[in-house]
Design a protein around this motif. Structure first.
Motif, PDB file in Angstrom:
ATOM      1  N   GLU B 204       0.834  -1.194   0.000  1.00  0.00           N
ATOM      2  CA  GLU B 204       0.000   0.000   0.000  1.00  0.00           C
ATOM      3  C   GLU B 204       0.879   1.259   0.000  1.00  0.00           C
ATOM      4  OE1 GLU B 204      -3.464   1.622   2.908  1.00  0.00           O
ATOM      5  OE2 GLU B 204      -2.874  -0.471   3.080  1.00  0.00           O
ATOM      6  N   GLU B 206       3.961   1.513  -1.052  1.00  0.00           N
ATOM      7  CA  GLU B 206       4.638   1.646  -2.340  1.00  0.00           C
ATOM      8  C   GLU B 206       3.704   2.282  -3.379  1.00  0.00           C
ATOM      9  OE1 GLU B 206       5.770  -1.955  -4.283  1.00  0.00           O
ATOM     10  OE2 GLU B 206       6.957  -0.877  -5.771  1.00  0.00           O
ATOM     11  N   ILE B 207       2.446   1.802  -3.382  1.00  0.00           N
ATOM     12  CA  ILE B 207       1.493   2.363  -4.344  1.00  0.00           C
ATOM     13  C   ILE B 207       1.249   3.838  -4.035  1.00  0.00           C
ATOM     14  CG2 ILE B 207      -0.882   2.198  -5.217  1.00  0.00           C
ATOM     15  CD1 ILE B 207      -0.604  -0.876  -4.595  1.00  0.00           C
ATOM     16  N   MET B 208       1.119   4.142  -2.734  1.00  0.00           N
ATOM     17  CA  MET B 208       0.901   5.547  -2.341  1.00  0.00           C
ATOM     18  C   MET B 208       2.029   6.424  -2.867  1.00  0.00           C
ATOM     19  SD  MET B 208      -0.414   5.213   1.548  1.00  0.00           S
ATOM     20  CE  MET B 208      -1.446   6.598   1.918  1.00  0.00           C
ATOM     21  N   ARG B 209       3.262   5.940  -2.705  1.00  0.00           N
ATOM     22  CA  ARG B 209       4.420   6.707  -3.173  1.00  0.00           C
ATOM     23  C   ARG B 209       4.332   6.930  -4.676  1.00  0.00           C
ATOM     24  NH1 ARG B 209       8.636   3.229  -3.146  1.00  0.00           N
ATOM     25  NH2 ARG B 209       9.944   4.918  -3.863  1.00  0.00           N
ATOM     26  N   LEU B 210       3.991   5.853  -5.394  1.00  0.00           N
ATOM     27  CA  LEU B 210       4.019   5.930  -6.849  1.00  0.00           C
ATOM     28  C   LEU B 210       2.877   6.742  -7.445  1.00  0.00           C
ATOM     29  CD1 LEU B 210       5.183   2.287  -7.566  1.00  0.00           C
ATOM     30  CD2 LEU B 210       6.545   4.370  -7.790  1.00  0.00           C
ATOM     31  N   VAL B 211       1.760   6.829  -6.710  1.00  0.00           N
ATOM     32  CA  VAL B 211       0.655   7.608  -7.277  1.00  0.00           C
ATOM     33  C   VAL B 211       0.709   9.063  -6.817  1.00  0.00           C
ATOM     34  CG1 VAL B 211      -0.880   5.631  -7.555  1.00  0.00           C
ATOM     35  CG2 VAL B 211      -1.016   7.002  -5.471  1.00  0.00           C
TER      36      VAL B 211
END
Lengths: 233, 299
Positions: B204, B206-211
């Motif tokens: 979660e 990692e996704i937060m960082r990428l979005v």
């Protein structure tokens, strides 16, 4: 207008591995570009630099006017909000529904629910999955999951869509579906798409600009490129 | 408002995470509870010892006996000297005639014996009664006065009281050391719980960082999680502090061991201690999670 400018870009990892060695590249707004090359040629490093997962050791990487190398860690999110990223392994959250997964970036930006809903539905419509809002990722096929990933990347209406081998885990038929979605995004919305791939068929069929990397340098750059017979995939 | 929505979401996420990792959270909460009970005990003991020491210090006196041939003029000089000492709170002079009159008033026997004494035959001595500010300087002050001319002798607790007061000092200091150590252990335990939460939510994150989620927004729920662990851990110690102390005060009739040591009344101070415990819980929780977030949350 050039949306991406890469000037004399070197990337040397701490272990001494050189990923890019003096790379020069320009990508215009609205282009659809394939980046191809053998494993270890620097493709992944190149796109990681575009979304500032990696920083160039030397040279410039400018994305949408932002100099990636000069961007402080605390400000990286501002760059990433202008981009959409699609991964080979989808990176969907299994406990969230399709709607929640697509809404995830907007939620974490603190947007109002009333603003989120129409944008999520629009993004899902774009990838043809509007009817799957209540489904969970594991209830969908791999192709559908990748389309959800594309919807999540597009929900913030980015100017650039970075795709890291989006068809790597898909069969040819499903890959075609995903590529059709990406193609329509590029044509209808004018979104710049940079896609790393190993898929010969896709590259040959789509007839888009193809950038071939070899040992961290630009080996060829053709406007309507194709895989050549001798090129490894 | 956008900041409030982010705040509300972070609070919600933090609280949800406390219950999602229930077994780990329970361990952290229990450790916080035990630590805060000990902290509470230490504070209560400290406040009572402090109050008792003050009582004791308030009653501490040095009695200075003057030479038999000293005059009222000598007394005036000595009084000025005594008053100039830093540890002296008050000085009261009583001539031997005043002392005689006081003693005669105390009992008929004294009255019968002393009644025949006149100014020349009165064997008593002129004296000063000195109250000091701090018990710890009692010995030094008495020794200083003893050196004065026309001073015959000095009487005071002869070190007993001082020893008692310094013993209380040692008790207070050791309690502080123990409490600080326990607080540090608790902070580490909470930090560990948060570390595991971070690990379990790494996808979660990692996704937060990428979005494009800002670092602050990614970190906030974890800080709230630590905050809630600390707050929940302080509930039982707060109840024990308020009701336990009131109960002990009633049961013991306001005195500890004997009538000498008077307990501090459980008025508003227990609520202040309760607030302190709540604050310690919250701060330790947030500190623990801050440590983990900084160390393990790669952004």
């Amino acid at each position: 207008m050039k949306f991406i400018k890469i000037q004399d870009c070197y990337k040397v990892y701490k272990n001494g591995v050189t990923a890019t060695a003096g790379l020069n590249l320009e990508i215009s707004k609205g282009e659809f570009v394939f980046i191809i090359g053998a494993t270890g040629c620097g493709k992944s490093t190149l796109i990681k630099m575009l979304y500032r997962e990696e920083k160039p050791t030397k040279g410039k990487v400018i994305v949408g006017g932002i100099d990636v190398a000069k961007l402080r860690n605390g400000k990286v999110y501002k760059l990433r909000r202008k981009l959409g990223i699609v991964f080979q392994d989808f990176k969907l959250l299994p406990k969230l529904t399709v709607f929640e997964n697509v809404a995830f970036p907007l939620n974490s930006m603190g947007l109002k629910k009333s603003d989120i809903k129409p944008r999520v539905l629009k993004a899902l419509e774009l990838v043809g999955l509007k009817e799957k809002v209540r489904s969970y990722p594991n209830e969908l096929s791999a192709g559908m999951q990748q389309r959800v990933c594309i919807a999540r990347a597009m929900v913030n209406s980015p100017k650039l869509l970075i795709c890291d081998e989006p068809t790597g885990n898909l069969d040819p038929e499903t890959s075609k579906e995903v590529m059709d979605v990406l193609d329509s995004i590029n044509k209808e919305l004018g979104t710049t798409i940079v896609m790393v791939t190993h898929d010969k068929d896709i590259v040959n069929r789509m007839k888009k600009r193809v950038i071939l990397l070899d040992n961290g340098i630009l080996a060829s750059d053709e406007l309507k490129g194709k895989y050549k017979a001798h090129e490894t995939v | 408002m956008k900041p409030f929505r982010i705040l509300f979401r972070s609070i919600n996420d933090g609280l949800r995470s406390v219950f999602r990792n229930f077994s780990l959270s329970t361990a952290s909460i229990l450790c916080t509870t035990i630590t805060l009970i000990l902290v509470s005990l230490a504070i209560l003991v400290s406040i009572n010892v402090n109050s008792f020491t003050k009582d004791l210090e308030h009653d501490l006196t040095i009695v200075v006996f003057m030479d038999r041939d000293s005059t009222d003029e000598d007394a005036e000089v000595i009084q000025r000297k005594i008053e100039s000492l830093s540890n002296v709170d008050s000085v009261e002079y009583a001539s031997k005639e005043v002392v005689k009159a006081e003693m005669m008033g105390e009992s008929d026997t004294f009255s019968a014996i002393m009644g025949s004494w006149n100014a020349d035959t009165n064997p008593l001595q002129n004296e000063f009664t000195i109250k000091v500010k701090e018990a710890e300087g009692l010995n030094k002050t008495a020794k200083e006065i003893e050196k004065y001319d026309k001073v015959d002798s000095v009487q005071y607790g002869e070190g007993m009281v001082e020893k008692m007061v310094s013993l209380f000092g040692v008790i207070q200091k050791s309690t502080i050391v123990i409490v600080v150590a326990l607080v540090v252990v608790t902070a580490f335990l909470i930090s560990n719980t948060i570390k595991i939460t971070i690990f379990s939510r790494r996808n979660e994150i990692e996704i937060m960082r990428l979005v494009g989620t800002s670092n602050f927004v990614i970190r906030l729920p974890f800080l709230f999680e630590g905050f809630f662990l600390g707050i929940i851990g302080s509930i039982i110690p707060i109840l024990i502090t308020i009701y336990g102390y009131m109960f002990a005060y009633d049961k013991l009739g306001g005195y500890l061991f004997s009538n000498i040591i008077r307990m501090v009344k459980p008025t508003s101070f227990v609520f202040t201690v309760a607030l302190v415990l709540l604050a310690i819980g919250a701060i330790v929780g947030m500190f623990g999670s801050f440590r983990s977030v900084r160390k393990h949350l790669k952004i």
